[in-house]
Design an enzyme around this catalytic site. Structure first.
Site, PDB file in Angstrom:
ATOM      1  N   GLU A  87      84.235  74.789  -2.176  1.00  0.00           N
ATOM      2  CA  GLU A  87      84.575  75.248  -0.829  1.00  0.00           C
ATOM      3  C   GLU A  87      83.394  75.986  -0.217  1.00  0.00           C
ATOM      4  O   GLU A  87      82.565  76.563  -0.940  1.00  0.00           O
ATOM      5  CB  GLU A  87      85.805  76.169  -0.922  1.00  0.00           C
ATOM      6  N   ASN A 235      95.383  71.615   4.160  1.00  0.00           N
ATOM      7  CA  ASN A 235      95.411  72.400   2.921  1.00  0.00           C
ATOM      8  C   ASN A 235      96.368  73.561   3.099  1.00  0.00           C
ATOM      9  O   ASN A 235      96.362  74.223   4.151  1.00  0.00           O
ATOM     10  CB  ASN A 235      94.002  72.943   2.634  1.00  0.00           C
ATOM     11  N   GLU A 236      97.186  73.805   2.101  1.00  0.00           N
ATOM     12  CA  GLU A 236      98.135  74.925   2.136  1.00  0.00           C
ATOM     13  C   GLU A 236      98.749  75.083   3.533  1.00  0.00           C
ATOM     14  O   GLU A 236      98.659  76.147   4.161  1.00  0.00           O
ATOM     15  CB  GLU A 236      97.464  76.228   1.638  1.00  0.00           C
ATOM     16  N   TYR A 304      97.749  79.308  -9.254  1.00  0.00           N
ATOM     17  CA  TYR A 304      96.708  80.141  -9.874  1.00  0.00           C
ATOM     18  C   TYR A 304      97.327  81.027 -10.946  1.00  0.00           C
ATOM     19  O   TYR A 304      98.471  81.475 -10.814  1.00  0.00           O
ATOM     20  CB  TYR A 304      96.030  81.016  -8.809  1.00  0.00           C
ATOM     21  N   GLU A 359      94.372  72.658  -6.801  1.00  0.00           N
ATOM     22  CA  GLU A 359      93.813  74.008  -7.002  1.00  0.00           C
ATOM     23  C   GLU A 359      94.519  74.635  -8.187  1.00  0.00           C
ATOM     24  O   GLU A 359      95.746  74.791  -8.173  1.00  0.00           O
ATOM     25  CB  GLU A 359      93.974  74.884  -5.756  1.00  0.00           C
ATOM     26  N   GLN A 408      86.950  77.328  -8.762  1.00  0.00           N
ATOM     27  CA  GLN A 408      86.111  76.363  -8.093  1.00  0.00           C
ATOM     28  C   GLN A 408      84.859  76.137  -8.931  1.00  0.00           C
ATOM     29  O   GLN A 408      84.639  76.861  -9.894  1.00  0.00           O
ATOM     30  CB  GLN A 408      85.738  76.878  -6.720  1.00  0.00           C
TER      31      GLN A 408
HETATM   32  O1  AHR Z   1      90.388  78.744  -3.839  1.00  0.00           O
HETATM   33  C1  AHR Z   1      90.457  79.805  -2.961  1.00  0.00           C
HETATM   34  C2  AHR Z   1      91.558  79.643  -1.928  1.00  0.00           C
HETATM   35  O2  AHR Z   1      92.800  79.677  -2.565  1.00  0.00           O
HETATM   36  C3  AHR Z   1      91.588  78.338  -1.185  1.00  0.00           C
HETATM   37  O3  AHR Z   1      90.731  78.343  -0.094  1.00  0.00           O
HETATM   38  C4  AHR Z   1      93.003  78.246  -0.737  1.00  0.00           C
HETATM   39  O4  AHR Z   1      93.435  76.916  -0.576  1.00  0.00           O
HETATM   40  C5  AHR Z   1      93.777  78.974  -1.818  1.00  0.00           C
HETATM   41  O5  AHR Z   1      94.677  79.858  -1.303  1.00  0.00           O
END
Ligand code: AHR
Length: 555
Positions: A87, A235-236, A304, A359, A408
């Site tokens: 990103e 995205n999201e 995450y 992600e 990432q």
């Molecule tokens: O990876 C960091 C951020 O986490 C990304 O930009 C977003 O899609 C997610 O919330």
């Protein structure tokens, strides 16, 4: 005998009976078919061998057991499960991948670091997602083409409010993917873009005939199209991508997807709908219900491994309690993948639409004295545990999970590479991804795991995680993780369908969970040969040290 001991031995006993009956029925069928006395006798002796081996496992009670079905594997582990994510965030692109064409201190190819190219080629990165993340829904791709000096500067509103000069744009990214041998995955702007913009982007990068966009591309130095397969439609969308409700996003998705390709998707584009946040199962339900299935090839999921969004804790200075909590959220991936898959199965029993976990990874507080908006964190053996267990989960769900992207690649969150000016280091996560790349496009071998518990306080998690595959040359690989912070785990592995002659392996371990590679000691953690795996009578016994990742090769 305590209640717990009784339960364990009872469980072992039932497990043992189940295996015997599976074995026995299998051999019985075969014996009846063959009507061959000699074979029958030898089958009986195999059964007796298996019974005594399983009996000894059961009686010991301390050993973890794994059974692996090696015959007739059907599901392929898509290499795209091993994808990455880059990103425009902090020092991922600028300083990480790209240091500028004019940089004479850091060797580069068209501005992309040579050390990074070499490391990522070795990793066998199958696909790379770009330009975000949240950034994607603010990104106007036309700002990033044409002469660099005339590209407009914008503000990166999501990540640190820094100036983005657009010097790394579409051509830079797609040419870099060619260098890496990775398929590009472009995330389109749905949040603040237009349908026309996204459809123009598709034409710009993919169309070889005569059109305004292909003409513009040629003017900018690229005659032939790149042929981009993977496309994210926002995205999201539930958050930074527009705070939409799923029903609203499903409609928007249909509109955008309509103008990206034709009805029959003759261009074979792989369109990915912005998916759920962790356990938002309703999001997946609505998307699967409301988006026509000929308009979508993948539905995303983001998860995450965070202890607490308000206080994520240090990346390197953490207690065993925090480690346990991290692993608990990481292992939740199993439940998330299973439950999202069940919803998808309801609408798509043939599993045509992929679950795309684009992600995933660990997320901690940023390192001291770094920009909080840059999400820069170190990477320890804890991260190796997240990577090993998560990839095992993806492998074992390869029938539905066919694309995934670690968040990432460089200098952001759970990176595989960290850079500091001209220096570059590989993290423990890099090494796990490299060890596991043997599974890419190999056939999944179903595993059944009976694991001891990793107990912390009043809570427990399965200590051992595993997955297995056979590659095109008939070589079998087993990846094993012991997340227990203090205990060695002995594992007995039984195969159904093959007899192996040899085993070799590699291990990734550290002297403490908090250990990491730094710019001063870049090779503290790296894979080493593994000697604690023994084949005897066709079965394998393995000794896994605490918090270690092992990949075995069997022939
Ligand atoms: O990876 C960091 C951020 O986490 C990304 O930009 C977003 O899609 C997610 O919330």
């Amino acid at each position: 005998m305590s209640k717990e001991q009784w339960n364990t031995s009872n469980r072992n006993y039932h497990f043992f009976l189940k295996i015997i009956s599976v074995n026995f029925n299998g051999y019985q069928d075969q014996s009846l078919k063959n009507c061959n006395l000699q074979k029958y006798a030898s089958n009986q002796s195999i059964i007796i061998d298996r019974i005594s081996m399983l009996l000894s496992i059961s009686l010991k009670g301390q050993s973890n057991t794994i059974t692996i079905q090696t015959g007739d594997p059907k599901v392929v582990i898509s290499k795209h499960i091993y994808g990455h994510f880059a990103e425009h965030l902090g020092r991922c692109i600028y300083g990480g991948f790209y240091v500028g064409e004019g940089n004479s201190n850091i060797p580069n190819v068209k501005g992309v670091r040579k050390d990074v190219i070499e490391a990522l080629q070795k990793l066998k990165v199958p696909n790379l997602r770009w330009p975000g993340g949240c950034f994607a829904d603010t990104y106007h791709w036309k700002d990033g083409i044409g002469p660099k000096e005339s590209r407009p500067a914008i503000v990166n509103t999501w990540w640190g409010g820094v100036t983005e000069d657009n010097s790394f744009g579409t051509h830079d990214f797609l040419d870099m993917c060619e260098l890496l041998g990775a398929e590009p995955y472009l995330a389109g702007n749905v949040g603040s873009g237009t349908v026309q913009d996204l459809s123009d982007w598709v034409q710009y990068v993919n169309f070889n005939g005569t059109s305004p966009m292909s003409k513009l591309r040629a003017q900018n130095g690229r005659e032939k199209s790149w042929k981009v397969n993977f496309w994210g439609v926002g995205n999201e969308a539930w958050g930074c991508g527009g705070n939409m409700k799923p029903e609203y996003y499903a409609n928007i998705y249909r509109q955008y997807a309509t103008f990206m390709t034709d009805w029959t998707n003759t261009s074979k584009m792989f369109r990915i709908a912005s998916g759920a946040n962790s356990s938002d199962y309703n999001w997946t339900e609505v998307l699967m219900r409301d988006i026509p299935h000929n308009m979508v090839e993948g539905v995303a999921l983001h998860h995450y491994s965070v202890i607490d969004w308000n206080n994520k804790g240090s990346a390197t200075d953490f207690s065993e309690e925090l480690y346990f909590k991290t692993m608990k959220t990481a292992l939740r991936m199993e439940e998330l993948v299973a439950r999202h898959s069940t919803i998808m199965d309801k609408y798509d029993p043939q599993k045509k639409i992929a679950l795309v976990v684009d992600e995933w990874g660990g997320w901690y507080n940023v390192e001291a004295e770094t920009n909080p908006g840059f999400l820069y964190q170190q990477n320890t053996m804890r991260d190796a545990m997240i990577a090993g267990t998560t990839l095992n989960i993806f492998n074992n769900h390869a029938d539905r999970v066919r694309v995934a992207n670690l968040a990432q690649t460089i200098n952001v969150l759970q990176s595989v590479i960290l850079t500091k000016d001209e220096k570059m280091i590989l993290t423990p996560t890099y090494h796990v991804m490299e060890m596991y790349n043997v599974h890419q496009d190999a056939k999944l071998l179903p595993v059944t795991i009976k694991s001891n518990d990793y107990v912390f306080g009043s809570e427990k998690l399965p200590a051992v995680s595993a997955s297995a595959s056979t590659d095109n040359n008939g070589v079998t690989h087993i990846s094993l993780v012991n997340i227990d912070a203090t205990k060695v785990q002995e594992v007995s592995i039984v195969f159904y369908g093959s007899k192996y002659q040899s085993v070799t392996g590699r291990i990734l371990r550290g002297s403490k969970l908090q250990e990491y590679n730094s710019f001063e000691t870049p090779e503290k953690i790296k894979p080493a040969p593994f000697k604690d795996a023994q084949l005897k009578d066709g079965s394998l016994s393995v000794k896994l040290p605490p918090f270690s990742v092992v990949v075995l090769e069997l022939k």
